[in-house]
Design an enzyme around this catalytic site. Sequence first.
Site, short mmCIF file in Angstrom:
data_model
loop_
_atom_site.label_atom_id
_atom_site.label_comp_id
_atom_site.label_asym_id
_atom_site.label_seq_id
_atom_site.Cartn_x
_atom_site.Cartn_y
_atom_site.Cartn_z
N SER A 104 33.17 11.93 16.49
CA SER A 104 31.81 11.42 16.46
C SER A 104 31.10 11.73 15.14
O SER A 104 31.29 12.79 14.54
CB SER A 104 31.00 12.05 17.60
OG SER A 104 29.63 11.78 17.48
N GLU B 154 28.17 12.56 14.97
CA GLU B 154 27.28 13.70 15.22
C GLU B 154 27.85 14.99 14.63
O GLU B 154 27.10 15.95 14.42
CB GLU B 154 27.04 13.87 16.72
CG GLU B 154 26.17 12.79 17.35
CD GLU B 154 24.70 12.92 16.98
OE1 GLU B 154 24.25 14.03 16.67
OE2 GLU B 154 24.01 11.88 17.00
N TYR C 247 27.25 19.07 22.02
CA TYR C 247 28.14 17.91 21.99
C TYR C 247 28.88 17.85 20.66
O TYR C 247 30.11 17.71 20.61
CB TYR C 247 27.35 16.62 22.20
CG TYR C 247 28.13 15.37 21.91
CD1 TYR C 247 29.02 14.86 22.84
CD2 TYR C 247 27.99 14.70 20.70
CE1 TYR C 247 29.76 13.71 22.56
CE2 TYR C 247 28.71 13.56 20.41
CZ TYR C 247 29.60 13.06 21.35
OH TYR C 247 30.33 11.93 21.06
#
Length: 347
Positions: A130, A132, A153
């Site tokens: 990801s 992120e 996460y």
Amino acid sequence: MIKALITGITGQDGSYLAELLLSKGYEVHGIIRRASTFNTARIDHVFVDPHDPHAKLFLHYGDLSDSEQITNIIYNIKPDEVYHLGAQSHVRVSFDTPEFTTNVNALGTTRLLEAIRKSGNKIKFYQASSSEMFGTFPPPQNENTPFCPRSPYACSKVYAYWMVKNYREGYGIFACNGILFNHESPRRGETFVTRKITRAIAAISSKKQDSLYLGNLNAKRDWGYAPEYVEAMWKMLQQNKPDDFVIGTEETHSVQEFLESAFSYVGLDYEKYVKIDPRYFRPLETDVLIADSKKAKEKLDWNTKIKFKALVKILVDADLRKMDLGPLGEGDEILRKKFPDRWWGVD
């Protein structure tokens, strides 16, 4: 016949990937969790009774937190390719459930890799990494950008990313990280900000909702169209050597820009309906994400067709249709033109 296993097959990406692989003649297997209600709506249109001799999609009960189940599934199916998309994928929720998020996202990936290693079979592995993971590191972000995760996460995805590299380099497993930036579609979960906005527009237009509550409107993301991104996943596993790739549109837009574009598309002023609720702010924020996808363009021959404004129209049209608020619109015409051979995303 090539055999693929997809974790997270009932999610947005899993459903589009299943469609893509079936269209290429694959036998597709998916892992689903046991529940008291069916959660297969995104793949029901491609599911055929497994007793049918023409069936090519098969579902298996499993849980990424249970290594015995994962090992048994790998042993019994003997897939050629594994696409690991299953996760606790909501960033805000990860602050409330950090242990669960880590168990599923980080250790779940480890369980799959270890099952593949123990199987002794030549199985290609795709890991859904990801954007992120980059957190606060200045954009644009590419395969060489350091990670600076800003949520449980993101931390769990960084752990999984490095496990993939370790199993690739230590055990010779064909394992790839696809570092995907935000990607949306009409099948996106309704708690994610894009669908939250477009569903609210449909509800407001039908007089069923008065206000929309959101958090940080200044966060900027690189938003793409999910069906294009699953094609990149497939292309990664068709290379001669395993590698990691950043996938994105190379554009960034704020949540506020998404609001303005989506509401103005239906002739509404978002400022009349949107209210800020502190509950939706994250304890830590990732401010700006922009992909540098040069490597994917050159090595995978991959690029995006759907850009930001077109994506917004596609999502708004889909939610308006679900509220029975009109015929196919401009967003659907964009899909017809961009994908004449396959009309993606109209569900």
